[in-house]
Structure formats: structure tokens, C-alpha cells
Design a protein around this motif. Structure first.
Motif, PDB file in Angstrom:
ATOM      1  N   VAL A 293       0.837  -1.208   0.000  1.00 49.61           N
ATOM      2  CA  VAL A 293       0.000   0.000   0.000  1.00 49.61           C
ATOM      3  C   VAL A 293       0.860   1.241   0.000  1.00 49.61           C
ATOM      4  N   PHE A 294       1.905   1.243   0.815  1.00 48.47           N
ATOM      5  CA  PHE A 294       2.815   2.395   0.869  1.00 48.47           C
ATOM      6  C   PHE A 294       3.460   2.640  -0.500  1.00 48.47           C
ATOM      7  N   ILE A 295       3.906   1.568  -1.154  1.00 46.48           N
ATOM      8  CA  ILE A 295       4.544   1.707  -2.469  1.00 46.48           C
ATOM      9  C   ILE A 295       3.541   2.222  -3.498  1.00 46.48           C
ATOM     10  N   ILE A 296       2.320   1.675  -3.475  1.00 45.77           N
ATOM     11  CA  ILE A 296       1.302   2.072  -4.457  1.00 45.77           C
ATOM     12  C   ILE A 296       0.919   3.532  -4.278  1.00 45.77           C
ATOM     13  N   VAL A 297       0.581   3.919  -3.045  1.00 43.06           N
ATOM     14  CA  VAL A 297       0.159   5.296  -2.787  1.00 43.06           C
ATOM     15  C   VAL A 297       1.304   6.273  -3.046  1.00 43.06           C
ATOM     16  N   GLY A 298       2.508   5.916  -2.613  1.00 47.69           N
ATOM     17  CA  GLY A 298       3.659   6.785  -2.849  1.00 47.69           C
ATOM     18  C   GLY A 298       3.945   6.974  -4.324  1.00 47.69           C
ATOM     19  N   THR A 299       3.860   5.882  -5.100  1.00 44.64           N
ATOM     20  CA  THR A 299       4.121   5.972  -6.537  1.00 44.64           C
ATOM     21  C   THR A 299       3.065   6.816  -7.245  1.00 44.64           C
ATOM     22  N   ILE A 300       1.784   6.555  -6.930  1.00 44.45           N
ATOM     23  CA  ILE A 300       0.707   7.321  -7.560  1.00 44.45           C
ATOM     24  C   ILE A 300       0.826   8.801  -7.216  1.00 44.45           C
ATOM     25  N   SER A 301       1.086   9.103  -5.948  1.00 35.82           N
ATOM     26  CA  SER A 301       1.209  10.501  -5.516  1.00 35.82           C
ATOM     27  C   SER A 301       2.389  11.185  -6.184  1.00 35.82           C
ATOM     28  N   PHE A 302       3.513  10.479  -6.288  1.00 35.70           N
ATOM     29  CA  PHE A 302       4.701  11.076  -6.915  1.00 35.70           C
ATOM     30  C   PHE A 302       4.450  11.366  -8.387  1.00 35.70           C
ATOM     31  N   ILE A 303       3.825  10.411  -9.094  1.00 34.80           N
ATOM     32  CA  ILE A 303       3.546  10.608 -10.520  1.00 34.80           C
ATOM     33  C   ILE A 303       2.599  11.785 -10.716  1.00 34.80           C
ATOM     34  N   GLN A 304       1.573  11.873  -9.869  1.00 32.15           N
ATOM     35  CA  GLN A 304       0.605  12.967  -9.993  1.00 32.15           C
ATOM     36  C   GLN A 304       1.249  14.317  -9.675  1.00 32.15           C
ATOM     37  N   LYS A 306       4.424  15.050  -9.909  1.00 27.44           N
ATOM     38  CA  LYS A 306       5.389  15.345 -10.970  1.00 27.44           C
ATOM     39  C   LYS A 306       4.683  15.834 -12.225  1.00 27.44           C
ATOM     40  N   ALA A 307       3.583  15.176 -12.577  1.00 29.83           N
ATOM     41  CA  ALA A 307       2.846  15.557 -13.779  1.00 29.83           C
ATOM     42  C   ALA A 307       2.217  16.938 -13.652  1.00 29.83           C
ATOM     43  N   SER A 308       1.845  17.300 -12.442  1.00 25.39           N
ATOM     44  CA  SER A 308       1.203  18.607 -12.237  1.00 25.39           C
ATOM     45  C   SER A 308       2.199  19.738 -12.057  1.00 25.39           C
ATOM     46  N   GLY A 309       3.504  19.405 -11.986  1.00 25.39           N
ATOM     47  CA  GLY A 309       4.524  20.425 -11.814  1.00 25.39           C
ATOM     48  C   GLY A 309       4.621  20.958 -10.407  1.00 25.39           C
ATOM     49  N   GLN A 310       4.159  20.203  -9.404  1.00 26.34           N
ATOM     50  CA  GLN A 310       4.191  20.682  -8.028  1.00 26.34           C
ATOM     51  C   GLN A 310       5.605  20.707  -7.456  1.00 26.34           C
ATOM     52  N   PHE A 311       6.535  19.924  -8.059  1.00 26.12           N
ATOM     53  CA  PHE A 311       7.903  19.886  -7.570  1.00 26.12           C
ATOM     54  C   PHE A 311       8.798  20.939  -8.227  1.00 26.12           C
ATOM     55  N   GLU A 312       8.262  21.646  -9.213  1.00 25.15           N
ATOM     56  CA  GLU A 312       9.071  22.632  -9.919  1.00 25.15           C
ATOM     57  C   GLU A 312       9.207  23.905  -9.108  1.00 25.15           C
ATOM     58  N   GLU A 313      10.396  24.456  -9.100  1.00 23.18           N
ATOM     59  CA  GLU A 313      10.619  25.700  -8.368  1.00 23.18           C
ATOM     60  C   GLU A 313      10.123  26.884  -9.187  1.00 23.18           C
ATOM     61  N   VAL A 314       9.507  27.818  -8.488  1.00 17.43           N
ATOM     62  CA  VAL A 314       9.002  29.027  -9.129  1.00 17.43           C
ATOM     63  C   VAL A 314      10.091  30.099  -9.109  1.00 17.43           C
ATOM     64  N   ASP A 315      10.364  30.681 -10.283  1.00 17.06           N
ATOM     65  CA  ASP A 315      11.410  31.702 -10.354  1.00 17.06           C
ATOM     66  C   ASP A 315      10.917  33.003  -9.736  1.00 17.06           C
TER      67      ASP A 315
END
Length: 315
Positions: A293-304, A306-315
Motif C-alpha cells: 500500500v505504501f509503495i502504491i500510494v507513494g508511486t501514484i502521488s509522486f507521478i501525480q 510530478k505531472a502537475s509540476g508541483q515539484f518545480e521551483e518558481v522563479d
């Protein structure tokens, strides 16, 4: 410009004078004891044959538990329950969001004089203690004496009581309804805050250009909501994926499955893990499911994220 000797103030970095350890030490110790060590111990148990019968003589078994869960006898639990868990998490998350968004858009009308009263009324499910509210719904949905069936029968809407908690489809619909009822006020408040931050001139300019209400919603409202709501949707999905309380307090995972004794029709992975560990003493399988469960939820959350650009730094 030369500074006087007395005007010079030397400040040592926090890491040099050891002050950081004094402030961070208690928090780090608490996190290690209460979070990190249980996680590591759970991972360790998942690689052993530790059960209620082998507590003093557990042995390392490698990937045997993971093979049993994914392809062996316990796959009858994991695969069907995993599918229902995904459906439960998705419907609960987006159901709460869309109900909250619709109500927020209705309450965002500046011409509505009673909106303060309606806000207070609609926030009640969030204000109530979740355990008490959930147990109340268990009584309301009871087939024999529940208020919902009694009301429907008295109004002659139905001729026989609806088996809300004993029929698989009805029980699943019931827990989904209750979970959305408990969660929509939070999303409503989030959407209200996001809607109030959108300048009204945007809508005025769009109206002048001839944009319809749906076009304004799609081009103005949704993009503005996405910045605020997207991270919350991801965290809400992770929460609902492991939402033990709603399932266990209303149905305890029932009605039972004919194919397996380990999980009922409304059990999600979290409640199945609880039953395996507490009711049947299968600590190794419960720990294995927890890691998956931890692997599944962590993977889904990370992909989402990353896809939404939440990890990108704002200039």
C-alpha cells in the motif's frame, strides 16, 4: 566605510554553536521512535513468517510473503480488494471535490443574502466528530430500524426495506455516500477560498467578449482552482485510499465474501490489513500488504505531483 569596533556584531551560525541540536533533537527523537522505527519493523516483518503462532521463532523467508499476496492464495484478497480500494478512493476524492465545488459556486453569489447561514449549515458534517457522525449513519442505514428505510416506507417510496448494510452493492453505495458527506465541506471551503481570490474583472471581460458561463468556468475558474485544489486532491486520494474509519465503523467490511474469509465486499486494503493482523494473527501478510500500500500510494502521488509540476521551483 569602516565600522567602529563596537558596532561589529558577530553571529555564529546555528550549526556551529550546537543550538540546532537542542531545538531539533526532541522532534527528531519523536519522529524516529513513533514513525521511523515502526515503519522499519513493519518492513522487516514482511520478510519473515511472523504470525501469532511463530512469535518467538519467526524466520526470514525473503519474498515469499509478497509472492503469496500477488500470485498465491492471498491474491484472492489483494486483487479484488485493491480494485475496490481504487474505486473507493477515486469516487470519494472526486465526489467530495465536485460536490464541494458546486456548492461553493452557488455560495459565491454576492446577491445571496442568506449565504452565511447556508455556509454554517453545510459545514456541519466537517464540524461533527467523524466517529460519532459515522456511527450515526450506521444506525440510520440499518435495514430493520434505520430512519432512512422507515421514512421511505412511510412515504410509500419503497415497498420493502433496502438492505443498505447487507447487500454488497447497497453497502458499497452507502459507504461511498457517507464518505462524500463527511468530506465535501472541506473541499467546499477550499473552493470558496480559491473562488474569492479570482478577480471579478476576468469574468466581466469574458462576458463582454461573449463567452458563455461554461466557457468562463473552463477558461477562468478551473485553471484558478487547479493551483489550489490539485495538491489537496492528491493528499485526499492518499487519505481515502487508507480510510479505515468509514469502512470499519459502518460495515466492518461486511457483507462477507464467499471466496475468502479474510475480507468482505466493503473492505479496503487498510481494513483487510487490520483483520489479518488483529483478528487472524497474520502479522507477516498484514505487514506485506502495508508495504505494498505504501509503495502504491507513494508511486501514484509522486507521478501525480510530478505531472502537475508541483515539484518545480518558481522563479
Amino acid at each position: 566605510m569602516k565600522k567602529a569596533k563596537g558596532d561589529t556584531l558577530l553571529i555564529k551560525p546555528v550549526r556551529e554553536n550546537g543550538q540546532a541540536a537542542k531545538y531539533l533533537g526532541p522532534a527528531l527523537i519523536s519522529i524516529t521512535i513513533l514513525s521511523l522505527l515502526p515503519i522499519l519493523y513493519t518492513i522487516y516483518i514482511s520478510f519473515t513468517n511472523y504470525t501469532i503462532y511463530t512469535q518467538g521463532s519467526a524466520k526470514f523467508t525473503g519474498l515469499h510473503n509478497y509472492i503469496e499476496v500477488l500470485t498465491g492464495p492471498f491474491s484472492k484478497i489483494f486483487l479484488p480488494v485493491f480494485g475496490w480500494t481504487i474505486v473507493f478512493a477515486l469516487v470519494s476524492t472526486f465526489g467530495c471535490f465536485f460536490v464541494g465545488l458546486i456548492l461553493a459556486m452557488l455560495l459565491n453569489n454576492s446577491h445571496m443574502k442568506e449565504k452565511g447561514f447556508y455556509k454554517g449549515l453545510l459545514i456541519i458534517p466537517w464540524a461533527l466528530p467523524a466517529t460519532i457522525a459515522t456511527l450515526s449513519w450506521q444506525g440510520l442505514l440499518n435495514t430493520a430500524y434505520g430512519a432512512i428505510n422507515t421514512l421511505l416506507l412511510n412515504l410509500h417510496i419503497i415497498s420493502t426495506p433496502i438492505p443498505w448494510l447487507t447487500n454488497p452493492e447497497c453497502a458499497r453505495a452507502a459507504v461511498l455516500f457517507v464518505n462524500v458527506w463527511l468530506g465535501f465541506p472541506f473541499m467546499m471551503c477550499v473552493c470558496l477560498g480559491a473562488l474569492s481570490s479570482i478577480p471579478k474583472v476576468y469574468y466581466e471581460a469574458a462576458s463582454i467578449d461573449g463567452a458563455s458561463r461554461f466557457t468562463q468556468f473552463r477558461k477562468i475558474t478551473l485553471p484558478a482552482l487547479a493551483k489550489t485544489a490539485y495538491p489537496l486532491l492528491i493528499s485526499s486520494f492518499a487519505f481515502n485510499f487508507n480510510n479505515f474509519n468509514t469502512i470499519y465503523l459502518i460495515t466492518k467490511g461486511l457483507p462477507p465474501r464467499v471466496s475468502t474469509q479474510w475480507a468482505g465486499y466493503t473492505d479496503i486494503l487498510a481494513s483487510s490489513i487490520y483483520k489479518l493482523a488483529v483478528n487472524f494473527g497474520k502479522y507477516n501478510i498484514g505487514a506485506t500488504l502495508s508495504v505494498l500500500v505504501f509503495i502504491i500510494v507513494g508511486t501514484i502521488s509522486f507521478i501525480q505531483m510530478k505531472a502537475s509540476g508541483q515539484f518545480e521551483e518558481v522563479d
